[in-house]
Design a protein around this motif. Structure first.
Motif, PDB file in Angstrom:
ATOM      1  N   GLU A 190      11.374  34.234 -22.973  1.00  0.00           N
ATOM      2  CA  GLU A 190      10.587  34.708 -21.835  1.00  0.00           C
ATOM      3  C   GLU A 190       9.766  35.936 -22.214  1.00  0.00           C
ATOM      4  N   LEU A 191      10.324  36.792 -23.052  1.00  0.00           N
ATOM      5  CA  LEU A 191       9.543  37.927 -23.540  1.00  0.00           C
ATOM      6  C   LEU A 191       8.353  37.453 -24.366  1.00  0.00           C
ATOM      7  N   ASP A 192       8.556  36.413 -25.157  1.00  0.00           N
ATOM      8  CA  ASP A 192       7.457  35.877 -25.959  1.00  0.00           C
ATOM      9  C   ASP A 192       6.337  35.337 -25.067  1.00  0.00           C
ATOM     10  N   ALA A 193       6.713  34.636 -23.993  1.00  0.00           N
ATOM     11  CA  ALA A 193       5.707  34.079 -23.092  1.00  0.00           C
ATOM     12  C   ALA A 193       4.913  35.191 -22.403  1.00  0.00           C
ATOM     13  N   LEU A 194       5.606  36.244 -22.010  1.00  0.00           N
ATOM     14  CA  LEU A 194       4.931  37.361 -21.354  1.00  0.00           C
ATOM     15  C   LEU A 194       4.036  38.115 -22.334  1.00  0.00           C
ATOM     16  N   ALA A 195       4.532  38.307 -23.559  1.00  0.00           N
ATOM     17  CA  ALA A 195       3.740  39.015 -24.566  1.00  0.00           C
ATOM     18  C   ALA A 195       2.476  38.237 -24.912  1.00  0.00           C
ATOM     19  N   ALA A 196       2.586  36.911 -24.996  1.00  0.00           N
ATOM     20  CA  ALA A 196       1.416  36.091 -25.324  1.00  0.00           C
ATOM     21  C   ALA A 196       0.330  36.219 -24.267  1.00  0.00           C
ATOM     22  N   ALA A 197       0.739  36.458 -23.019  1.00  0.00           N
ATOM     23  CA  ALA A 197      -0.234  36.617 -21.930  1.00  0.00           C
ATOM     24  C   ALA A 197      -0.545  38.080 -21.666  1.00  0.00           C
ATOM     25  N   GLN A 198      -0.005  38.954 -22.506  1.00  0.00           N
ATOM     26  CA  GLN A 198      -0.217  40.402 -22.379  1.00  0.00           C
ATOM     27  C   GLN A 198       0.240  40.934 -21.011  1.00  0.00           C
ATOM     28  N   VAL A 199       1.371  40.400 -20.549  1.00  0.00           N
ATOM     29  CA  VAL A 199       1.983  40.867 -19.308  1.00  0.00           C
ATOM     30  C   VAL A 199       3.093  41.850 -19.666  1.00  0.00           C
ATOM     31  N   PRO A 200       3.048  43.074 -19.189  1.00  0.00           N
ATOM     32  CA  PRO A 200       4.094  44.041 -19.514  1.00  0.00           C
ATOM     33  C   PRO A 200       5.440  43.647 -18.922  1.00  0.00           C
ATOM     34  N   ALA A 201       6.505  43.935 -19.662  1.00  0.00           N
ATOM     35  CA  ALA A 201       7.847  43.557 -19.227  1.00  0.00           C
ATOM     36  C   ALA A 201       8.805  44.727 -19.406  1.00  0.00           C
ATOM     37  N   THR A 202       9.775  44.798 -18.504  1.00  0.00           N
ATOM     38  CA  THR A 202      10.827  45.802 -18.571  1.00  0.00           C
ATOM     39  C   THR A 202      12.166  45.089 -18.484  1.00  0.00           C
ATOM     40  N   ILE A 203      13.121  45.512 -19.309  1.00  0.00           N
ATOM     41  CA  ILE A 203      14.447  44.895 -19.327  1.00  0.00           C
ATOM     42  C   ILE A 203      15.431  45.805 -18.604  1.00  0.00           C
ATOM     43  N   GLY A 250       1.749  43.366 -11.311  1.00  0.00           N
ATOM     44  CA  GLY A 250       1.296  42.882 -12.604  1.00  0.00           C
ATOM     45  C   GLY A 250       2.319  43.028 -13.705  1.00  0.00           C
ATOM     46  N   GLN A 251       3.550  43.374 -13.350  1.00  0.00           N
ATOM     47  CA  GLN A 251       4.602  43.587 -14.345  1.00  0.00           C
ATOM     48  C   GLN A 251       5.805  42.725 -14.000  1.00  0.00           C
ATOM     49  N   VAL A 252       6.534  42.303 -15.047  1.00  0.00           N
ATOM     50  CA  VAL A 252       7.734  41.492 -14.872  1.00  0.00           C
ATOM     51  C   VAL A 252       8.949  42.309 -15.302  1.00  0.00           C
ATOM     52  N   TYR A 253       9.981  42.272 -14.479  1.00  0.00           N
ATOM     53  CA  TYR A 253      11.227  42.977 -14.758  1.00  0.00           C
ATOM     54  C   TYR A 253      12.317  41.939 -15.003  1.00  0.00           C
ATOM     55  N   LEU A 254      12.858  41.909 -16.211  1.00  0.00           N
ATOM     56  CA  LEU A 254      13.940  40.993 -16.549  1.00  0.00           C
ATOM     57  C   LEU A 254      15.251  41.692 -16.190  1.00  0.00           C
ATOM     58  N   VAL A 255      15.825  41.290 -15.070  1.00  0.00           N
ATOM     59  CA  VAL A 255      16.935  42.020 -14.467  1.00  0.00           C
ATOM     60  C   VAL A 255      18.230  41.229 -14.575  1.00  0.00           C
ATOM     61  N   GLY A 256      19.294  41.898 -15.024  1.00  0.00           N
ATOM     62  CA  GLY A 256      20.607  41.281 -15.069  1.00  0.00           C
ATOM     63  C   GLY A 256      21.270  41.335 -13.708  1.00  0.00           C
ATOM     64  N   ALA A 257      21.674  40.172 -13.196  1.00  0.00           N
ATOM     65  CA  ALA A 257      22.332  40.099 -11.891  1.00  0.00           C
ATOM     66  C   ALA A 257      23.828  40.304 -11.997  1.00  0.00           C
ATOM     67  N   GLY A 258      24.326  40.508 -13.218  1.00  0.00           N
ATOM     68  CA  GLY A 258      25.756  40.709 -13.387  1.00  0.00           C
ATOM     69  C   GLY A 258      26.541  39.426 -13.169  1.00  0.00           C
ATOM     70  N   SER A 259      27.832  39.590 -12.884  1.00  0.00           N
ATOM     71  CA  SER A 259      28.736  38.440 -12.801  1.00  0.00           C
ATOM     72  C   SER A 259      28.818  37.829 -11.417  1.00  0.00           C
ATOM     73  N   GLY A 260      28.078  38.342 -10.453  1.00  0.00           N
ATOM     74  CA  GLY A 260      28.076  37.763  -9.118  1.00  0.00           C
ATOM     75  C   GLY A 260      28.498  38.718  -8.027  1.00  0.00           C
ATOM     76  N   LYS A 297       1.153  40.648  -8.698  1.00  0.00           N
ATOM     77  CA  LYS A 297       2.441  40.824  -8.042  1.00  0.00           C
ATOM     78  C   LYS A 297       3.454  41.477  -8.979  1.00  0.00           C
ATOM     79  N   SER A 298       4.358  42.228  -8.403  1.00  0.00           N
ATOM     80  CA  SER A 298       5.499  42.731  -9.162  1.00  0.00           C
ATOM     81  C   SER A 298       6.575  41.650  -9.122  1.00  0.00           C
ATOM     82  N   VAL A 299       7.112  41.307 -10.293  1.00  0.00           N
ATOM     83  CA  VAL A 299       7.986  40.142 -10.417  1.00  0.00           C
ATOM     84  C   VAL A 299       9.331  40.559 -10.998  1.00  0.00           C
ATOM     85  N   VAL A 300      10.407  40.180 -10.319  1.00  0.00           N
ATOM     86  CA  VAL A 300      11.747  40.337 -10.869  1.00  0.00           C
ATOM     87  C   VAL A 300      12.224  38.972 -11.350  1.00  0.00           C
ATOM     88  N   ARG A 301      12.519  38.898 -12.625  1.00  0.00           N
ATOM     89  CA  ARG A 301      13.143  37.685 -13.185  1.00  0.00           C
ATOM     90  C   ARG A 301      14.641  37.958 -13.196  1.00  0.00           C
TER      91      ARG A 301
END
Length: 300
Positions: free
Chosen positions: A145-158, A48-58, A126-130
């Protein structure tokens, strides 16, 4: 959150190095068999949570430990075009994958649909990695994307990642801020150039700072012309680095006057980073820079 003990940190680092060694060997295990051990349930990827994850430079070795763990634990991964194949290889085969990549000039998936997809997956428990190339907070449309998650009250971690500017500078063996060259560092999007806007060239044309332009490969000539007309000399150094930190990395080093012609004769692929500033002079004397195929013109 309580601080991790020194032994636990060392255990994590050792486990990560063993994982990389297995991944680089010819008899590497499938991704689902790799794991970063946890103690006492620390850091579990939550449904039920979305993680906004940096994939780095490759380069997968430049991922954070947290990013690797989340990729291995998530139920679903929503990823961009700029995420490297080595990074994607860390995702277990049973994990749901959703490609939402955007190419220059063509958005394969509209931004609002990406937001709706993340919300729908999280609301299914589901646990979601963006997974976003570079650092999600640096020209990654993370705010929308944070705005969209906040509007739906979905917790997010950066979870931050290594941005392209840091990766390119490291691979070329130069500092972005050197006491003798730059007292400031500025990240600039070339979006205004592409939309026929007018950047504030006068404020950008400074000799005491390093400029890093993102997403500007198609507007190199406009960038060089704008900075020259605003007062930077024709010989002012500029560097282009494509696919920084990856085996396919390519680079060009020249001056504001010479770079448009250099690029026309030696086309580079996207994504490509543009670095402007006297720190670029250090490429010629850097051991790291010498180990990379650089087409160099005369510098100051």
């Amino acid at each position: 959150m309580r601080a991790l003990s020194r032994p636990l940190i060392l255990n994590w680092l050792n486990a990560f190095m063993r994982m990389l060694a297995r991944g680089c060997s010819s008899s590497a295990r499938p991704a689902e068999e790799l794991h970063v051990p946890l103690r006492g349930g620390l850091g579990q990827c939550r449904g039920g949570q979305v993680y906004l994850v940096g994939a780095g430079s490759g380069d997968a070795e430049l991922l954070t430990l947290k990013a690797v763990r989340l990729l291995m634990q998530a139920d679903a991964v929503v990823y961009d075009r700029l995420v490297g194949d080595d990074v994607l290889a860390l995702i277990p085969h049973h994990t749901e994958r959703y490609y939402v990549g955007k190419a220059r000039g063509h958005h394969s998936v509209p931004q609002d649909e990406i937001g709706a997809l993340m919300v729908a997956l999280a609301q299914q428990g589901k646990s979601v990695v963006r997974l976003k190339g570079g650092d999600p907070a640096v020209f990654g449309r993370m705010g929308e994307e944070l705005d969209a998650l906040a509007a739906a009250q979905v917790p997010a971690t950066i979870v931050p990642g290594i941005t392209a500017a840091s990766a390119a500078a490291a691979c070329m063996g130069i500092p972005l801020t050197d006491r003798g060259h730059a007292q400031q560092l500025r990240f600039v999007t070339a979006q205004l150039c592409r939309e026929e806007g007018t950047p504030d060239w006068a404020s950008l044309a400074r000799k005491d700072e390093t400029l890093v332009f993102y997403m500007g490969l198609s507007k190199v000539a406009a960038i060089c012309q704008g900075l020259r007309q605003a007062g930077l000399p024709d010989e002012w150094p500029i560097m282009l680095v494509a696919n920084a930190s990856q085996p396919s990395q390519q680079s060009l080093v020249g001056s504001l006057a010479s770079m448009p012609d250099m690029l026309a004769k030696n086309p580079l692929p996207s994504p490509c980073l543009i670095v402007v500033g006297s720190v670029v002079q250090r490429v010629a004397t850097s051991p790291a820079g010498k180990s990379i195929d650089v087409c160099a013109a005369s510098l100051l």
